[in-house]
Design a protein around this motif. Structure first.
Motif, PDB file in Angstrom:
ATOM      1  N   LYS A 153      15.860  41.123   8.672  1.00 43.27           N
ATOM      2  CA  LYS A 153      15.938  40.648  10.048  1.00 43.27           C
ATOM      3  C   LYS A 153      15.728  39.142   9.997  1.00 43.27           C
ATOM      4  CE  LYS A 153      14.100  41.326  14.713  1.00 43.27           C
ATOM      5  NZ  LYS A 153      13.142  42.102  15.550  1.00 43.27           N
ATOM      6  N   THR A 189      19.861  42.084  10.524  1.00 44.07           N
ATOM      7  CA  THR A 189      20.918  41.072  10.402  1.00 44.07           C
ATOM      8  C   THR A 189      21.984  41.585   9.446  1.00 44.07           C
ATOM      9  OG1 THR A 189      19.360  39.283  10.792  1.00 44.07           O
ATOM     10  CG2 THR A 189      21.440  38.701   9.732  1.00 44.07           C
ATOM     11  N   ASP A 235      21.939  37.850  14.478  1.00 44.16           N
ATOM     12  CA  ASP A 235      22.482  39.198  14.306  1.00 44.16           C
ATOM     13  C   ASP A 235      23.407  39.323  13.112  1.00 44.16           C
ATOM     14  OD1 ASP A 235      24.455  37.619  15.468  1.00 44.16           O
ATOM     15  OD2 ASP A 235      25.303  39.275  16.626  1.00 44.16           O
ATOM     16  N   ASP A 254      21.291  47.438  17.638  1.00 41.11           N
ATOM     17  CA  ASP A 254      21.423  45.989  17.768  1.00 41.11           C
ATOM     18  C   ASP A 254      20.055  45.351  18.006  1.00 41.11           C
ATOM     19  OD1 ASP A 254      24.106  46.320  17.486  1.00 41.11           O
ATOM     20  OD2 ASP A 254      24.603  46.031  19.606  1.00 41.11           O
TER      21      ASP A 254
END
Length: 478
Positions: free
Chosen positions: A273, A322, A283, A318
């Motif tokens: 992340k 990442t 993201d 979501d």
């Protein structure tokens, strides 16, 4: 524990990457490739070793002074057991054998049942995981006098794409598939990592998957020799794949044959992340638009690593992790791992690109963008690159990258000073004169002594040994 914004700023401030002792960004978008470079004495230099010279044999164009030798060729060379060398060469690593011998383990990226392929990996007794599967690895021995021998290291695996060399001298071969038993003709579950020992054939008997590393579309893997952590890439989309970290269980010590002793749930498998210096969640790595971009990294546990019902990458919603498009080759060097995002165009959630290379620093827990290639407007033009795949860190400085893009296919280098250069071009047309097609390069790696660069042309499956006047700075005066 997540990094605070203050901790991130402190760690990323010193996150410049050194490649074999030299510091700097590696490559840029195509528009910057023609930028001039000046030596300390004022001479202008071009990167690399000069223009590529067409090959009269129609196989491999190289700079003047360089030469190649065919080591294995599917349908031409044969294994010790008499069968032809299998096709579809992919990830490869080299190992130092006894008395000047170089050992290589070569993946064969063959997906699905054996009936689909004219030259699958032979089902050598005792070395078979799933007799229905076509893929596997061969071990190639190149002796000091030039004699070559080849034999099966593992058979009955599927879609053996890349992998990684371990610090203890074995090869981890990665299955780029998620096929379960009963799908595409398979009789066992696939999507795992397997260990192959090039020096001890008996160690490869009764192959067992390293289930602790998870079951997904594996691409490549490296091992941190200090912590024992494994880092793995996933080449998948819908949604885009993930970089993974596997943390070994307390008390576990790596070594030959140790991975097969792990329980399926041993250690912890995690996904990244990332966030920027302002603490904002990132993201997808395609959001980065400039070399030198640094993101902090936290790690999130994978819920179900064996993915019986839901693919690992789909187990996150979501905002949790990442992602990156087409995560490909990896190489451990400089205290961290370099890893590739091959391209992200129409499907990119951020800025379209035709290649990124990132460096993950485990001490700082940061990723830094060190190579960025803009979208290639003309893949048929020589000297423009797209689709980096397998990579290696060169003992002469910078990276050597295998191209798997559109149009012409190259091995190309990226220097420490911000420029790319061609090192080889595939001239073997497997299409037609009207519609030429050139297979990707794979398996790029140097011999243990650094004198020979090995690389493969995937289709039909050719392993090449390249030698020449390597230079530490990989530059020639102009």
């Amino acid at each position: 524990m997540p990094l605070s914004r203050r901790e991130f700023a402190a760690r990323s401030a010193g996150a410049a990457v050194a490649l074999t002792g030299t510091v700097g960004a590696l490559a840029t978008a195509p528009g910057a490739l023609a930028a001039e470079q000046t030596e300390e004495d004022g001479r202008h230099c071009e990167p690399g070793y000069g223009p590529l010279v067409p090959d009269p044999a129609g196989l491999l164009a190289l700079p003047a002074g360089f030469s190649y030798r065919v080591i294995t060729h599917s349908g031409v060379t044969r294994l010790e057991s008499g069968e032809f060398t299998p096709s579809n060469h992919d990830g490869t690593a080299t190992f130092e054998g006894h008395r000047g011998v170089t050992l290589l383990v070569n993946n064969h990226e063959l997906k699905g049942p054996r009936s689909l392929w004219p030259r699958p990996v032979p089902l050598s007794e005792g070395l078979v995981y799933d007799p229905a599967a076509a893929g596997g690895c061969t071990v190639v021995e190149v002796r000091r006098g030039g004699e070559v021998a080849e034999w099966v290291g593992i058979a009955g695996t599927s879609t053996n794409c890349a992998g990684g060399r371990t610090p203890w001298g074995t090869w981890l071969t990665c299955e780029e598939t998620e096929d379960l038993a009963g799908k595409n003709g398979m009789t066992k579950d696939h999507g795992y990592v397997f260990e192959v020992d090039p020096a001890d054939r008996r160690a490869n008997l009764d192959p067992q998957p390293v289930k602790a590393f998870g079951r997904y579309a594996h691409e490549a893997v490296v091992i941190d020799p200090g912590s024992g952590h494994a880092y793995l890439t996933e080449d998948a989309s819908g949604p885009n794949g993930l970089l993974y970290r596997w943390v070994p269980p307390t008390g576990f010590r790596h070594g030959r044959g140790k991975l097969r002793t792990l329980a399926a749930d041993a250690g912890v498998l995690q996904a990244p992340k990332c966030y920027d210096s302002a603490g904002r969640f990132v993201d997808d790595l395609s959001r980065a638009t400039a070399i030198g971009t640094v993101y902090g990294v936290d790690w999130v546990d994978v819920p179900d690593r064996d993915a019986r019902k839901t693919s690992v990458r789909k187990q996150f919603v979501d905002g949790q992790v990442t992602r990156a498009r087409k995560l490909e080759g990896m190489w451990w060097a400089d205290g961290g791992t370099y890893f590739v995002s091959s391209y992200a165009r129409e499907e990119s959630p951020g800025a379209p690109h035709d290649g990124q290379v990132w460096f993950y620093d485990p001490k700082r827990r940061t990723v830094r963008l060190v190579v960025l290639i803009g979208v290639n407007a003309d893949p048929s033009a020589d000297g423009s690159f797209d689709g980096p795949d397998n990579i290696t860190v060169s003992p002469y400085g910078g990276l050597i990258i295998a191209e798997d893009g559109q149009g012409l296919q190259h091995l190309f280098g990226a220097t420490e000073t911000g420029k790319t250069y061609p090192l080889a071009r595939n001239e073997l047309n497997i299409g037609t004169a009207e519609d030429p097609e050139y297979s990707e390069f794979t398996g790029v790696c140097f011999s243990p002594d650094g004198r020979t660069l090995f690389a493969n042309i995937q289709d039909p499956g050719i392993m090449l040994a390249i030698t020449g006047p390597w230079r530490r700075r990989a530059q020639l005066p102009r």
